[in-house]
Write a protein that holds these residues in place. Structure first.
Motif, PDB file in Angstrom:
ATOM      1  N   ILE A 409      70.946  52.045   8.626  1.00 22.10           N
ATOM      2  CA  ILE A 409      70.679  50.850   9.439  1.00 22.10           C
ATOM      3  C   ILE A 409      71.861  50.643  10.373  1.00 22.10           C
ATOM      4  N   ASP A 410      71.591  50.328  11.632  1.00 24.25           N
ATOM      5  CA  ASP A 410      72.713  50.293  12.571  1.00 24.25           C
ATOM      6  C   ASP A 410      73.649  49.126  12.251  1.00 24.25           C
ATOM      7  N   PRO A 411      74.949  49.344  12.455  1.00 28.26           N
ATOM      8  CA  PRO A 411      75.947  48.354  12.034  1.00 28.26           C
ATOM      9  C   PRO A 411      75.724  46.963  12.622  1.00 28.26           C
ATOM     10  N   ALA A 412      75.276  46.884  13.875  1.00 31.58           N
ATOM     11  CA  ALA A 412      75.097  45.560  14.492  1.00 31.58           C
ATOM     12  C   ALA A 412      74.046  44.754  13.724  1.00 31.58           C
ATOM     13  N   THR A 413      72.955  45.411  13.369  1.00 32.98           N
ATOM     14  CA  THR A 413      71.883  44.725  12.637  1.00 32.98           C
ATOM     15  C   THR A 413      72.344  44.317  11.240  1.00 32.98           C
ATOM     16  N   ALA A 414      73.002  45.255  10.555  1.00 27.72           N
ATOM     17  CA  ALA A 414      73.430  44.978   9.173  1.00 27.72           C
ATOM     18  C   ALA A 414      74.456  43.844   9.147  1.00 27.72           C
ATOM     19  N   LEU A 415      75.391  43.870  10.103  1.00 31.15           N
ATOM     20  CA  LEU A 415      76.420  42.818  10.116  1.00 31.15           C
ATOM     21  C   LEU A 415      75.851  41.471  10.568  1.00 31.15           C
ATOM     22  N   ALA A 416      74.848  41.518  11.445  1.00 24.73           N
ATOM     23  CA  ALA A 416      74.218  40.255  11.868  1.00 24.73           C
ATOM     24  C   ALA A 416      73.547  39.586  10.668  1.00 24.73           C
ATOM     25  N   GLU A 417      72.923  40.405   9.835  1.00 25.78           N
ATOM     26  CA  GLU A 417      72.286  39.862   8.636  1.00 25.78           C
ATOM     27  C   GLU A 417      73.339  39.285   7.682  1.00 25.78           C
ATOM     28  N   ALA A 418      74.450  40.010   7.559  1.00 26.65           N
ATOM     29  CA  ALA A 418      75.534  39.521   6.687  1.00 26.65           C
ATOM     30  C   ALA A 418      76.086  38.199   7.221  1.00 26.65           C
ATOM     31  N   GLU A 419      76.236  38.125   8.527  1.00 26.12           N
ATOM     32  CA  GLU A 419      76.759  36.894   9.128  1.00 26.12           C
ATOM     33  C   GLU A 419      75.796  35.726   8.885  1.00 26.12           C
ATOM     34  N   ASN A 420      74.518  36.044   8.956  1.00 23.07           N
ATOM     35  CA  ASN A 420      73.516  35.008   8.684  1.00 23.07           C
ATOM     36  C   ASN A 420      73.689  34.423   7.275  1.00 23.07           C
ATOM     37  N   LYS A 421      74.094  35.291   6.344  1.00 21.72           N
ATOM     38  CA  LYS A 421      74.248  34.826   4.956  1.00 21.72           C
ATOM     39  C   LYS A 421      75.512  33.995   4.757  1.00 21.72           C
ATOM     40  N   VAL A 422      76.559  34.304   5.519  1.00 23.41           N
ATOM     41  CA  VAL A 422      77.838  33.609   5.245  1.00 23.41           C
ATOM     42  C   VAL A 422      78.092  32.430   6.177  1.00 23.41           C
ATOM     43  N   GLN A 423      77.242  32.237   7.170  1.00 26.56           N
ATOM     44  CA  GLN A 423      77.504  31.171   8.145  1.00 26.56           C
ATOM     45  C   GLN A 423      77.631  29.803   7.475  1.00 26.56           C
TER      46      GLN A 423
ATOM     47  N   PRO B  62      65.325  27.401   3.991  1.00 25.93           N
ATOM     48  CA  PRO B  62      64.432  28.080   4.952  1.00 25.93           C
ATOM     49  C   PRO B  62      65.146  29.092   5.853  1.00 25.93           C
ATOM     50  N   LEU B  63      66.491  29.041   5.890  1.00 26.99           N
ATOM     51  CA  LEU B  63      67.232  29.956   6.763  1.00 26.99           C
ATOM     52  C   LEU B  63      67.745  31.185   6.027  1.00 26.99           C
ATOM     53  N   ASP B  64      67.495  31.244   4.732  1.00 24.41           N
ATOM     54  CA  ASP B  64      68.081  32.299   3.903  1.00 24.41           C
ATOM     55  C   ASP B  64      67.231  33.577   3.950  1.00 24.41           C
ATOM     56  N   ILE B  65      67.784  34.604   4.567  1.00 24.57           N
ATOM     57  CA  ILE B  65      67.055  35.878   4.706  1.00 24.57           C
ATOM     58  C   ILE B  65      66.759  36.498   3.341  1.00 24.57           C
ATOM     59  N   THR B  66      67.755  36.477   2.464  1.00 25.79           N
ATOM     60  CA  THR B  66      67.573  37.118   1.160  1.00 25.79           C
ATOM     61  C   THR B  66      66.510  36.392   0.339  1.00 25.79           C
ATOM     62  N   LEU B  67      66.477  35.082   0.473  1.00 24.46           N
ATOM     63  CA  LEU B  67      65.453  34.318  -0.249  1.00 24.46           C
ATOM     64  C   LEU B  67      64.062  34.726   0.243  1.00 24.46           C
ATOM     65  N   GLY B  68      63.955  34.961   1.553  1.00 24.95           N
ATOM     66  CA  GLY B  68      62.689  35.435   2.125  1.00 24.95           C
ATOM     67  C   GLY B  68      62.279  36.764   1.506  1.00 24.95           C
ATOM     68  N   LYS B  69      63.281  37.652   1.359  1.00 17.51           N
ATOM     69  CA  LYS B  69      62.995  38.960   0.742  1.00 17.51           C
ATOM     70  C   LYS B  69      62.583  38.775  -0.710  1.00 17.51           C
ATOM     71  N   ALA B  70      63.266  37.851  -1.389  1.00 19.88           N
ATOM     72  CA  ALA B  70      62.962  37.603  -2.802  1.00 19.88           C
ATOM     73  C   ALA B  70      61.524  37.100  -2.951  1.00 19.88           C
ATOM     74  N   PHE B  71      61.116  36.228  -2.033  1.00 15.06           N
ATOM     75  CA  PHE B  71      59.742  35.712  -2.023  1.00 15.06           C
ATOM     76  C   PHE B  71      58.750  36.864  -1.873  1.00 15.06           C
ATOM     77  N   ARG B  72      58.999  37.653  -0.829  1.00 15.93           N
ATOM     78  CA  ARG B  72      58.077  38.745  -0.523  1.00 15.93           C
ATOM     79  C   ARG B  72      58.002  39.728  -1.696  1.00 15.93           C
ATOM     80  N   ASN B  73      59.181  40.095  -2.215  1.00 15.47           N
ATOM     81  CA  ASN B  73      59.213  41.067  -3.320  1.00 15.47           C
ATOM     82  C   ASN B  73      58.562  40.513  -4.586  1.00 15.47           C
ATOM     83  N   THR B  74      58.759  39.228  -4.847  1.00 16.25           N
ATOM     84  CA  THR B  74      58.173  38.639  -6.054  1.00 16.25           C
ATOM     85  C   THR B  74      56.649  38.666  -5.960  1.00 16.25           C
ATOM     86  N   PHE B  75      56.115  38.329  -4.788  1.00 15.00           N
ATOM     87  CA  PHE B  75      54.654  38.330  -4.635  1.00 15.00           C
ATOM     88  C   PHE B  75      54.090  39.757  -4.648  1.00 15.00           C
TER      89      PHE B  75
END
Lengths: 426, 295
Positions: A409-423, B62-75
């Motif tokens: 997975i390209d670094p920009a996408t992976a890090l953007a997702e990580a940033e989304n989690k830590v914001q 609602p903004l949590d990407i991983t929670l979205g994945k957890a939802f999808r994977n659980t279903f």
């Protein structure tokens, strides 16, 4: 009715005798006082030394019994230790990784200010070992071990067979990898199912490429920083490149690190990034025939044009905290004094550990031990591993991004997702 | 008048009988739930409570990407397990009913249920291993390249397969118990009318145990939200998050990342979702089963 009264009376007397026996104090009988110690799981060689240490401690302290909890195993770091600290039988002394975790336990009131003991032991402990032991000017951790977290261990027989030399630079490293690939050997094997192996390895890339201070600020979640910054994206391109070229075992993210170890010696892979504790694994795995383990190591190759110090080392100090709520402070101090003594630290050095006891280290003639000690003493920058030096959620998000990048997975996408989690943490 | 007195006394006595159960329910369900809800609106510094009265953890959901994945994977896991556990269980029950005397067959199929889930997880993790795993070695015999069973896109499928391997025997036993209670005269009449064994199974026997099918559906759908052990043992930290499900994400957030507030908010959400699913299954039961005669 009379029979019932009789039964109840017998039960009451029996209970009384039982509790009276259990509550006896100060008789000097063995087992009067229990000193509880908690640590992550240890290898058999280490346990043997600790058992001798405990036996000597108990002999020196009649009426004291040591209970050591290693049962929490691999989960010690996350669930085991917090549960033990909240239990009815919390440890008096507990193992920890120096850095952010020590500061957190201190701030949360689970660690005792042991500056007095630290000052007493300071003359016998290597000065660089105290990094990550303090919080707000007080010392909470007595370090007994130092580790370089990532070293590039390699199979010497394989390197000799293909005429390869340990690489210094990234380009040399890629050239070595290509030769190995051509000969059907996977250049790097990692067992990253627990996320930290690749996280530590590629974490060095961040510091070396993006700069040590800059990386520290980003990982500390300073306002105005973001994980998906251009420098981190560039740094992870190197990891992406390793994955793309097939340099890393394809099951990297589903393989346990203890299972990956075997591939270095069955010659299906040549390089194994792991810390100094690799030698513990070797000692345990090759106890009967140590000659079979022909290995050496090189440092993570340097990048031309990186903003960080090319000689930086990712490492950490580990040691022991005393529980703030202990009723056995003096016993805990005595135990740590004995643990840090030259007698026991020399024995730990003999099984490949890097002790913080300077006298014991000076007494070792093992070239590997001396080399690692020199590296740790001379490194201009000691990089903290993200999962012990920084916030756990941040480390978790970063490690996931790294795992995804080496999967393609390209670094920009992976890090953007990580940033989304830590914001939310910033 | 006298009858009223009896009813009143009977009611009080009834409640007294229920007190132990109600106390237990209060202790292990109601109070912990209230604690969790309180924790979810509290400010925490790791394990230290700093204050109560924030909705920030709920704003994050609602903004949590991983929670979205957890939802999808659980279903996804739920859907697969309905097929692998109930579908296979039904198929095996159909076989078992024809092998009524074979206790061995039923015992063998049921055996995985009694295995500790950790053992099952380790066993199958080895079987799914890339290099020396049993499944990939079998594939190699047919010249097929190794498959990454525990990596995307197969992660949830593979774990559901293991789940099916374990629990199909359990559901076979339930369905078998229902099928053997159906009077043979019903099937015999159908045979006389020219019905084939397959027609008898699908048109007669299956509808007669539909109460058991709904029960199985309830167990599997709510059980999908408890799926933790196999995921934890087989995927460990799961750095790719390809197998993240509600419980694993909850444990990671709560314990590993020490985020009590957000972990509690996820717990509350999980409780609401499970209650909704139970409600849906209850409606299905009312519509599909109704007051039918049960076997």
């Amino acid at each position: 009715m009379r029979r019932l009264c009789y039964v109840v009376a017998v039960l009451l007397i029996a209970t009384g005798v039982l509790f009276a026996g259990g509550k006896q104090e100060g008789t000097g009988e063995p087992g009067d006082t229990v000193l509880r110690i908690a640590s992550a799981i240890q290898g058999p060689e280490e346990i043997r030394i600790y058992n001798d240490l405990v036996a000597e401690f108990e002999a020196n302290h009649p009426g004291t019994r040591v209970e050591w909890d290693r049962s929490t195993g691999d989960d010690y770091q996350f669930t085991g230790l917090p549960s033990l600290l909240e239990s009815d039988t919390p440890p008096d002394i507990y193992f920890e990784w120096g850095g952010n975790r020590v500061a957190e336990w201190a701030a949360d009131g689970y660690a005792l200010d042991i500056t007095d003991l630290a000052d007493e032991l300071r003359p016998i402990i290597n000065e660089s070992a105290w990094a990550g032991s303090e919080h707000e000017g007080a010392t909470y951790l007595i370090p007994d071990n130092q580790d370089i977290t990532i070293m590039m261990w390699y199979n010497v027989d394989l390197f000799n067979r293909y005429g390869l030399a340990a690489p210094d630079t990234w380009d040399e490293f890629l050239a070595v990898g290509e030769v190995l690939l051509e000969n059907g050997v996977t250049p790097i094997v990692m067992g990253n199912a627990d996320a930290w192996v690749a996280g530590n390895f590629i974490g060095v890339f961040l510091s070396r490429w993006a700069g040590d201070d800059y990386t520290h600020r980003v990982l500390s979640l300073e306002p105005g920083t973001a994980l998906n910054n251009p420098r981190f994206i560039e740094a992870l391109q190197f990891a992406y490149e390793l994955g793309r070229r097939g340099f890393i075992n394809s099951d990297v993210n589903t393989l346990g690190y203890e299972d990956s170890f075997a591939r270095l010696f069955n010659e299906s892979a040549a390089i194994y990034p792991l810390g100094t504790w690799f030698t513990d694994e070797v000692v345990n795995a090759f106890a009967e025939d140590p000659e079979k383990a022909n290995f050496d190591y090189f440092d993570v190759p340097s990048f031309a044009g990186g903003a960080g110090d090319p000689d930086s080392v990712m490492g950490l100090n580990t040691g022991w905290l005393v529980n703030a709520n202990t009723e056995n402070r003096n016993l805990a101090y005595d135990f740590l004094r004995l643990l840090l003594s030259e007698k026991y630290q020399s024995r730990f050095i003999d099984i490949g550990r890097i002790s913080t006891n300077t006298t014991a280290m000076n007494g070792s003639d093992d070239p590997y031990i001396r080399q690692v000690a020199r590296t740790l003493d001379s490194t201009p920058v000691l990089i903290s591993p993200p999962d012990t030096g920084y916030d756990l959620e941040m480390a978790s998000a970063l490690y996931e991004a790294i795992a995804k990048v080496i999967e393609g997975i390209d670094p920009a996408t992976a890090l953007a997702e990580a940033e989304n989690k830590v914001q939310f943490l910033r | 008048m006298g009858g009223g007195m009896i009813r009143q006394r009977g009611g009080t006595t009834g409640w007294l009988y229920a007190v132990p159960a109600l106390l237990l329910f209060l202790l292990v369900i109601v109070i912990p739930t209230l604690f969790t809800v309180t924790f979810s609106v509290a400010d925490w510094q790791r394990f230290q409570l700093k204050g109560i009265g924030t909705m920030k953890h709920y704003m994050r959901l609602p903004l949590d990407i991983t929670l979205g994945k957890a939802f999808r994977n659980t279903f996804l896991y739920m859907s697969y397990t309905v097929v692998f556990e109930i579908g296979t269980g039904l198929f095996l029950a159909a076989i078992a009913i024809r092998l009524r005397r074979s206790l061995l067959f039923r015992s063998l199929i049921f055996a995985p249920v009694v295995l500790p889930s950790i053992v099952t997880g380790v066993l199958w993790q080895q079987a799914f291993a890339m290099e020396a795993g049993l499944l990939n070695r079998l594939l190699a015999v047919f010249g097929v390249e190794s498959v990454r069973w525990l990596a995307p896109p197969l992660t949830i499928f593979s774990i559901s397969l293991v789940s099916g391997w374990v629990w199909a025997g359990f559901f076979m036993t339930i369905f078998y118990a229902g099928l053997v209670r159906i009077p043979e005269s019903i099937s015999e009449s159908a045979v006389l009318d020219g019905a084939s064994p397959i027609t008898i199974f699908f048109k007669i026997q299956l509808p007669l145990i539909r109460n058991l099918l709904v029960l199985a559906l309830l167990i599997v759908t709510t059980g999908a939200f408890k799926g933790f052990d196999l995921f934890k043992v087989m995927l460990r930290r799961d750095p790719l998050e390809s197998g993240v499900v509600f419980p694993t994400y909850l444990v990671r957030t709560f314990f590993e990342n020490r985020n009590i507030g957000y972990g509690s908010a996820i717990s509350v959400l999980l409780t609401v979702v499970v209650l909704m699913i139970m409600g849906i299954v209850a409606v299905i039961r009312r519509v599909y089963v109704g007051d039918m005669e049960e076997y």
